[in-house]
Design a protein around this motif. Structure first.
Motif, PDB file in Angstrom:
ATOM      1  N   PHE A 236       0.825  -1.198   0.000  1.00  0.00           N
ATOM      2  CA  PHE A 236       0.000   0.000   0.000  1.00  0.00           C
ATOM      3  C   PHE A 236       0.868   1.260   0.000  1.00  0.00           C
ATOM      4  CE2 PHE A 236      -3.577  -2.557   1.778  1.00  0.00           C
ATOM      5  CZ  PHE A 236      -4.592  -2.085   0.952  1.00  0.00           C
ATOM      6  N   HIS A 237       0.405   2.295  -0.707  1.00  0.00           N
ATOM      7  CA  HIS A 237       0.985   3.627  -0.562  1.00  0.00           C
ATOM      8  C   HIS A 237       0.598   4.140   0.826  1.00  0.00           C
ATOM      9  CE1 HIS A 237       1.510   7.980  -1.107  1.00  0.00           C
ATOM     10  NE2 HIS A 237       2.365   7.662  -2.066  1.00  0.00           N
ATOM     11  N   PRO A 238       1.456   4.921   1.500  1.00  0.00           N
ATOM     12  CA  PRO A 238       1.131   5.418   2.845  1.00  0.00           C
ATOM     13  C   PRO A 238      -0.190   6.165   2.932  1.00  0.00           C
ATOM     14  CG  PRO A 238       3.442   5.803   2.365  1.00  0.00           C
ATOM     15  CD  PRO A 238       2.830   5.286   1.109  1.00  0.00           C
ATOM     16  N   LEU A 239      -0.654   6.786   1.841  1.00  0.00           N
ATOM     17  CA  LEU A 239      -1.933   7.486   1.852  1.00  0.00           C
ATOM     18  C   LEU A 239      -3.117   6.524   1.808  1.00  0.00           C
ATOM     19  CD1 LEU A 239      -1.196  10.498  -0.542  1.00  0.00           C
ATOM     20  CD2 LEU A 239      -1.241  10.490   1.968  1.00  0.00           C
ATOM     21  N   GLY A 240      -2.870   5.288   1.387  1.00  0.00           N
ATOM     22  CA  GLY A 240      -3.929   4.293   1.319  1.00  0.00           C
ATOM     23  C   GLY A 240      -4.834   4.413   0.117  1.00  0.00           C
ATOM     24  N   THR A 241      -4.469   5.248  -0.852  1.00  0.00           N
ATOM     25  CA  THR A 241      -5.306   5.454  -2.032  1.00  0.00           C
ATOM     26  C   THR A 241      -4.875   4.614  -3.226  1.00  0.00           C
ATOM     27  OG1 THR A 241      -3.924   7.337  -2.685  1.00  0.00           O
ATOM     28  CG2 THR A 241      -5.887   7.798  -1.347  1.00  0.00           C
ATOM     29  N   LYS A 242      -3.708   3.982  -3.129  1.00  0.00           N
ATOM     30  CA  LYS A 242      -3.213   3.147  -4.220  1.00  0.00           C
ATOM     31  C   LYS A 242      -2.236   2.130  -3.652  1.00  0.00           C
ATOM     32  CE  LYS A 242       0.427   6.502  -5.432  1.00  0.00           C
ATOM     33  NZ  LYS A 242       0.971   7.360  -6.526  1.00  0.00           N
ATOM     34  N   PHE A 243      -1.820   1.191  -4.492  1.00  0.00           N
ATOM     35  CA  PHE A 243      -0.796   0.233  -4.079  1.00  0.00           C
ATOM     36  C   PHE A 243       0.094  -0.096  -5.264  1.00  0.00           C
ATOM     37  CE2 PHE A 243      -4.200  -2.549  -5.587  1.00  0.00           C
ATOM     38  CZ  PHE A 243      -3.529  -3.547  -6.279  1.00  0.00           C
ATOM     39  N   ALA A 244       1.275  -0.583  -4.967  1.00  0.00           N
ATOM     40  CA  ALA A 244       2.222  -1.017  -5.994  1.00  0.00           C
ATOM     41  C   ALA A 244       2.283  -2.535  -6.000  1.00  0.00           C
ATOM     42  CB  ALA A 244       3.607  -0.437  -5.739  1.00  0.00           C
ATOM     43  N   SER A 245       2.484  -3.103  -7.166  1.00  0.00           N
ATOM     44  CA  SER A 245       2.638  -4.550  -7.294  1.00  0.00           C
ATOM     45  C   SER A 245       3.884  -4.869  -8.110  1.00  0.00           C
ATOM     46  CB  SER A 245       1.404  -5.179  -7.971  1.00  0.00           C
ATOM     47  OG  SER A 245       1.328  -4.786  -9.334  1.00  0.00           O
ATOM     48  N   GLY A 246       4.524  -5.974  -7.774  1.00  0.00           N
ATOM     49  CA  GLY A 246       5.641  -6.482  -8.557  1.00  0.00           C
ATOM     50  C   GLY A 246       5.332  -7.897  -8.987  1.00  0.00           C
ATOM     51  N   ASN A 247       5.932  -8.341 -10.095  1.00  0.00           N
ATOM     52  CA  ASN A 247       5.634  -9.702 -10.551  1.00  0.00           C
ATOM     53  C   ASN A 247       6.887 -10.482 -10.898  1.00  0.00           C
ATOM     54  OD1 ASN A 247       6.440  -8.996 -13.158  1.00  0.00           O
ATOM     55  ND2 ASN A 247       4.369  -8.908 -14.003  1.00  0.00           N
ATOM     56  N   ALA A 248       6.703 -11.691 -11.415  1.00  0.00           N
ATOM     57  CA  ALA A 248       7.817 -12.599 -11.683  1.00  0.00           C
ATOM     58  C   ALA A 248       8.632 -12.199 -12.905  1.00  0.00           C
ATOM     59  CB  ALA A 248       7.282 -14.025 -11.865  1.00  0.00           C
ATOM     60  N   GLN A 256      -4.758   2.261  -8.598  1.00  0.00           N
ATOM     61  CA  GLN A 256      -5.581   3.162  -7.802  1.00  0.00           C
ATOM     62  C   GLN A 256      -6.731   2.391  -7.166  1.00  0.00           C
ATOM     63  OE1 GLN A 256      -5.132   6.424  -7.102  1.00  0.00           O
ATOM     64  NE2 GLN A 256      -3.239   6.519  -8.307  1.00  0.00           N
ATOM     65  N   LEU A 257      -6.993   2.655  -5.888  1.00  0.00           N
ATOM     66  CA  LEU A 257      -8.141   2.049  -5.227  1.00  0.00           C
ATOM     67  C   LEU A 257      -9.402   2.861  -5.523  1.00  0.00           C
ATOM     68  CD1 LEU A 257      -6.882   1.176  -1.625  1.00  0.00           C
ATOM     69  CD2 LEU A 257      -7.093  -0.346  -3.585  1.00  0.00           C
ATOM     70  N   PRO A 258     -10.507   2.210  -5.811  1.00  0.00           N
ATOM     71  CA  PRO A 258     -11.782   2.942  -5.922  1.00  0.00           C
ATOM     72  C   PRO A 258     -12.126   3.582  -4.574  1.00  0.00           C
ATOM     73  CG  PRO A 258     -11.970   0.687  -6.771  1.00  0.00           C
ATOM     74  CD  PRO A 258     -10.672   0.760  -6.046  1.00  0.00           C
ATOM     75  N   VAL A 259     -13.037   4.537  -4.591  1.00  0.00           N
ATOM     76  CA  VAL A 259     -13.521   5.123  -3.338  1.00  0.00           C
ATOM     77  C   VAL A 259     -14.196   4.021  -2.529  1.00  0.00           C
ATOM     78  CG1 VAL A 259     -15.023   6.844  -2.288  1.00  0.00           C
ATOM     79  CG2 VAL A 259     -13.825   7.367  -4.429  1.00  0.00           C
ATOM     80  N   LEU A 260     -13.698   3.792  -1.322  1.00  0.00           N
ATOM     81  CA  LEU A 260     -14.150   2.640  -0.543  1.00  0.00           C
ATOM     82  C   LEU A 260     -15.649   2.675  -0.260  1.00  0.00           C
ATOM     83  CD1 LEU A 260     -11.195   2.320   2.001  1.00  0.00           C
ATOM     84  CD2 LEU A 260     -11.613   0.962  -0.044  1.00  0.00           C
ATOM     85  N   GLU A 261     -16.181   3.858   0.003  1.00  0.00           N
ATOM     86  CA  GLU A 261     -17.613   3.959   0.316  1.00  0.00           C
ATOM     87  C   GLU A 261     -18.490   3.539  -0.856  1.00  0.00           C
ATOM     88  OE1 GLU A 261     -15.367   6.220   0.871  1.00  0.00           O
ATOM     89  OE2 GLU A 261     -15.277   6.250   3.071  1.00  0.00           O
ATOM     90  N   ARG A 293       8.389  -1.823  -1.091  1.00  0.00           N
ATOM     91  CA  ARG A 293       7.883  -0.935  -0.052  1.00  0.00           C
ATOM     92  C   ARG A 293       7.938   0.516  -0.523  1.00  0.00           C
ATOM     93  NH1 ARG A 293       8.853  -2.964   5.315  1.00  0.00           N
ATOM     94  NH2 ARG A 293       8.478  -0.872   6.142  1.00  0.00           N
ATOM     95  N   TYR A 294       6.957   1.315  -0.091  1.00  0.00           N
ATOM     96  CA  TYR A 294       7.040   2.762  -0.246  1.00  0.00           C
ATOM     97  C   TYR A 294       7.840   3.324   0.927  1.00  0.00           C
ATOM     98  CZ  TYR A 294       3.489   3.036  -3.947  1.00  0.00           C
ATOM     99  OH  TYR A 294       2.804   2.921  -5.129  1.00  0.00           O
ATOM    100  N   ILE A 295       8.886   4.104   0.616  1.00  0.00           N
ATOM    101  CA  ILE A 295       9.761   4.666   1.633  1.00  0.00           C
ATOM    102  C   ILE A 295      10.058   6.126   1.296  1.00  0.00           C
ATOM    103  CG2 ILE A 295      12.001   4.506   2.796  1.00  0.00           C
ATOM    104  CD1 ILE A 295      10.195   2.145   3.334  1.00  0.00           C
ATOM    105  N   ASN A 296       9.777   7.019   2.228  1.00  0.00           N
ATOM    106  CA  ASN A 296      10.091   8.441   2.047  1.00  0.00           C
ATOM    107  C   ASN A 296       9.515   9.008   0.748  1.00  0.00           C
ATOM    108  OD1 ASN A 296      11.762   8.507   4.433  1.00  0.00           O
ATOM    109  ND2 ASN A 296      13.361   7.491   3.252  1.00  0.00           N
ATOM    110  N   GLY A 297       8.363   8.487   0.321  1.00  0.00           N
ATOM    111  CA  GLY A 297       7.747   8.953  -0.917  1.00  0.00           C
ATOM    112  C   GLY A 297       8.247   8.253  -2.162  1.00  0.00           C
TER     113      GLY A 297
END
Length: 384
Positions: A236-248, A256-261, A293-297
């Motif tokens: 997860f990005h520290p803001l919780g609005t998106k995430f990063a993925s890595g693959n093989a 980007q995450l949709p609006v949770l509500e 990991r997200y670190i220091n932006g």
């Protein structure tokens, strides 16, 4: 079923195989404190790392690699100084005084069919086992019972753990009640990574070999989003609005995450296709990415060939590159809570600590009794 097995925590001094051992490294008591009084904060911390020695070995009884270990820092509900700024206070009996929401003494590991939870302080100068979740003891028809990942979730007066592995299920375990309290189903193949949302312990992200990443509402026991991501690891990005993925294949993407509500309007989970994600620069070529990991932006990512990149995902620019002296090795790195240092294991049984700000290799921690691949490592709150 959760079972208490104090005997499982007894060190085995007759074995040289450390694949299923939790090795604890600490600053030795005879390390001279006076030598670090006139240096900078980073230099003081580096001297502490350089004086670390093998303190104890805890051998678990499942006979498999320990795939992941993590302290429960509960950063969403508790804040405190970290690293050398962290000082413990003691009561008249010598016990550590803690805020009710400070759970940083609790450590968990997964390996084989077991998840083990340890107390790192309260029960004396050793790791004492608190609970043991044994997947093989549950009534199930599945023969695939290896656990490979977990994440922590805080509840008032309790700590929950979400754990998953070869059986494709996410098991929710209550530490206070010593029992499994829920099972989340939806994945078709093994679960290889679990991440808790940075701002809400009700949401977790699961990565599976079935080619999907899923976002879950734990309390509702419901899958909200299915991301068509052929990922090996996420963060997860520290803001919780998106995430990063890595693959093989060395690909890194941002989702980007949709609006949770808005995700509760339909009964079926929302599907996010690969084309809706953002492809980032392939900093690792075609190599399997096993930790990110997200670190220091910025992003810190690792591939199994020992290459670690600290880079700006927006500019697709490398800030600093590290190359760990290791054979091909799947190993989760960890970052100190002040985001100044990271540690990573090698295929020879040692652990390297690096300064992220300077790129300096601070120290290599090694011991003759630690000879097998280190699959994971973790800093404590005080980095001691």
């Amino acid at each position: 079923m959760l079972k208490r097995r104090l005997s499982d925590s007894i060190p085995n001094s007759n074995s040289n195989n450390n694949n299923n051992k939790a090795v604890k490294l600490e600053l030795t008591k005879d390390s001279p404190e006076e030598i670090i009084t006139d240096t900078s904060r980073d230099e003081k911390q580096e001297l502490i790392f350089a004086n670390m020695r093998l303190r104890r070995i805890v051998k678990e009884n499942h006979g498999s690699d320990i795939h992941q270990l993590s302290f429960f820092f509960n950063n969403k509900n508790f804040t405190a100084p970290v690293g050398i700024d962290h000082n413990k206070t003691f009561d008249k009996r010598g016990a550590v005084q803690r805020d009710q929401t400070d759970t940083s003494n609790v450590l968990a590991t997964v390996g084989g069919c077991q998840l083990n939870v340890y107390d790192n302080e309260h029960c004396g100068d050793h790791l004492d086992i608190m609970s043991n979740f044994d997947l093989s003891a549950l009534p199930t028809t599945s023969t695939k019972q290896d656990l490979s990942t977990f994440c922590w979730m805080y509840r008032q007066g309790d700590a929950w753990l979400a754990t998953g592995g070869a059986d494709s299920l996410i098991h929710i375990v209550s530490l206070a009640n010593s029992q499994e309290i829920a099972v989340l189903s939806g994945h078709k193949k093994a679960i290889i990574d679990l991440q808790a949302h940075p701002h809400s312990d009700n949401y977790i992200l699961s990565t599976s070999r079935d080619g999907t990443v899923r976002l879950w509402d734990v309390d509702a026991q419901r899958c909200l989003v299915v991301f068509c991501a052929e990922a090996t690891v996420t963060c997860f990005h520290p803001l919780g609005t998106k995430f990063a993925s890595g693959n093989a294949r060395g690909e890194v993407r941002e989702w980007q995450l949709p609006v949770l509500e808005d995700l509760y309007q339909d009964k079926e989970p929302v599907t996010i296709e690969k084309k809706q994600s953002k492809a980032l620069k392939k900093m690792h070529g075609e190599n399997y990415i096993d930790c990110i990991r997200y670190i220091n932006g910025y992003l810190l990512s690792k591939s199994i060939n020992g290459r670690i990149e600290y880079w700006d995902p927006q500019a697709d620019k490398s800030i600093r590159s590290f190359r760990v002296k290791t054979g091909e090795n799947f190993s989760r790195f960890d970052v100190s809570l002040d985001e100044c240092f990271f540690c990573v294991g090698t295929s020879q049984g040692s652990v390297f600590i690096y300064n992220l700000n300077t790129g300096k290799m601070v120290t290599e921690l090694a011991h003759r009794r630690s000879t097998k691949s280190v699959r994971c490592c973790a800093f404590s709150r005080d980095c001691r």
